[in-house]
Design a protein around this motif. Structure first.
Motif, mmCIF file in Angstrom:
data_model
loop_
_atom_site.group_PDB
_atom_site.id
_atom_site.type_symbol
_atom_site.label_atom_id
_atom_site.label_comp_id
_atom_site.label_asym_id
_atom_site.label_seq_id
_atom_site.Cartn_x
_atom_site.Cartn_y
_atom_site.Cartn_z
ATOM 1 N N ILE A 1 12.632 6.624 -11.703
ATOM 2 C CA ILE A 1 12.351 5.398 -10.805
ATOM 3 C C ILE A 1 13.341 4.114 -10.711
ATOM 4 C CG2 ILE A 1 9.784 6.262 -10.581
ATOM 5 C CD1 ILE A 1 9.325 3.743 -12.470
ATOM 6 N N GLU B 1 0.871 -1.344 0.017
ATOM 7 C CA GLU B 1 -0.108 -0.055 0.067
ATOM 8 C C GLU B 1 0.777 1.291 0.145
ATOM 9 O OE1 GLU B 1 -3.197 2.293 -0.259
ATOM 10 O OE2 GLU B 1 -3.256 0.387 -0.487
ATOM 11 N N GLU B 2 1.767 1.129 0.744
ATOM 12 C CA GLU B 2 2.864 2.645 0.856
ATOM 13 C C GLU B 2 3.370 2.731 -0.190
ATOM 14 O OE1 GLU B 2 6.950 3.165 3.202
ATOM 15 O OE2 GLU B 2 5.494 2.239 4.227
ATOM 16 N N VAL B 3 3.893 1.663 -1.228
ATOM 17 C CA VAL B 3 4.596 1.720 -2.540
ATOM 18 C C VAL B 3 3.595 2.402 -3.445
ATOM 19 C CG1 VAL B 3 5.819 0.771 -4.258
ATOM 20 C CG2 VAL B 3 6.437 -0.120 -1.944
ATOM 21 N N ARG B 4 2.542 1.675 -3.567
ATOM 22 C CA ARG B 4 1.373 2.268 -4.597
ATOM 23 C C ARG B 4 1.094 3.611 -4.244
ATOM 24 N NH1 ARG B 4 -1.380 -2.651 -3.189
ATOM 25 N NH2 ARG B 4 -3.048 -1.589 -2.213
ATOM 26 N N ARG B 5 0.867 4.124 -2.920
ATOM 27 C CA ARG B 5 0.245 5.436 -2.854
ATOM 28 C C ARG B 5 1.587 6.354 -3.184
ATOM 29 N NH1 ARG B 5 -0.293 5.672 2.780
ATOM 30 N NH2 ARG B 5 -1.729 4.195 2.415
ATOM 31 N N HIS B 6 2.704 5.978 -2.859
ATOM 32 C CA HIS B 6 4.031 6.805 -3.457
ATOM 33 C C HIS B 6 4.059 7.142 -4.852
ATOM 34 C CE1 HIS B 6 7.785 8.591 -3.544
ATOM 35 N NE2 HIS B 6 8.165 7.722 -4.332
ATOM 36 N N LEU B 7 3.940 5.905 -5.637
ATOM 37 C CA LEU B 7 3.807 5.784 -7.163
ATOM 38 C C LEU B 7 2.565 6.512 -7.780
ATOM 39 C CD1 LEU B 7 4.829 2.258 -7.878
ATOM 40 C CD2 LEU B 7 6.072 4.292 -8.421
ATOM 41 N N GLU B 8 1.198 6.726 -6.955
ATOM 42 C CA GLU B 8 0.334 7.263 -7.326
ATOM 43 C C GLU B 8 0.416 8.695 -7.297
ATOM 44 O OE1 GLU B 8 -3.211 5.694 -5.370
ATOM 45 O OE2 GLU B 8 -2.926 3.783 -6.339
ATOM 46 N N ASN B 9 1.177 9.311 -6.043
ATOM 47 C CA ASN B 9 1.557 10.535 -6.017
ATOM 48 C C ASN B 9 2.266 11.114 -7.078
ATOM 49 O OD1 ASN B 9 -0.130 10.802 -3.569
ATOM 50 N ND2 ASN B 9 1.486 10.373 -2.241
ATOM 51 N N MET B 10 2.983 10.439 -7.692
ATOM 52 C CA MET B 10 3.992 10.819 -8.626
ATOM 53 C C MET B 10 3.366 10.681 -10.141
ATOM 54 S SD MET B 10 7.724 9.398 -7.745
ATOM 55 C CE MET B 10 7.437 7.759 -8.057
ATOM 56 N N MET C 1 10.881 -0.487 -8.510
ATOM 57 C CA MET C 1 9.669 0.045 -8.469
ATOM 58 C C MET C 1 9.003 0.007 -10.126
ATOM 59 S SD MET C 1 9.065 3.474 -6.330
ATOM 60 C CE MET C 1 9.451 3.596 -4.858
#
Length: 70
Positions: free
Chosen positions: A60, A22-31, A64
C-alpha cells in the motif's frame, strides 16, 4: 495509537482504526485492513509499505498507510 507508517520492518501490530473517506475505508477493508486484524510489516520502501495481513502480502502507498492506525 499511531499510523502504520510509524512502524518498522518486522513489527507486528493490531489495527485499531481505519480512517479516510468512505470509499478509501471500504477499499482497505476489502483488502483485510479491519479493526482487530493483526498485521506484520514486511518492508518499507520510500514510505510505501508491504505488510502481511490475514496471511496475504499487500503493498500500500504511504498515503493509505497513514490512514491505518495501529
Amino acid at each position: 495509537m499511531m499510523p502504520l507508517t510509524m512502524q518498522r520492518e518486522g513489527d507486528t501490530a493490531v489495527i485499531q482504526r481505519v480512517g479516510g473517506k468512505e470509499e478509501v475505508r471500504r477499499h482497505l477493508e476489502n483488502m483485510g485492513f479491519v479493526p482487530g486484524a493483526e498485521i506484520t510489516v514486511i518492508s518499507i520502501n520510500g514510505g510505501n509499505v508491504i505488510v502481511n495481513v490475514k496471511e496475504t502480502r499487500v503493498a500500500i502507498s504511504k498515503e493509505m498507510a497513514n490512514k491505518i492506525m495501529v
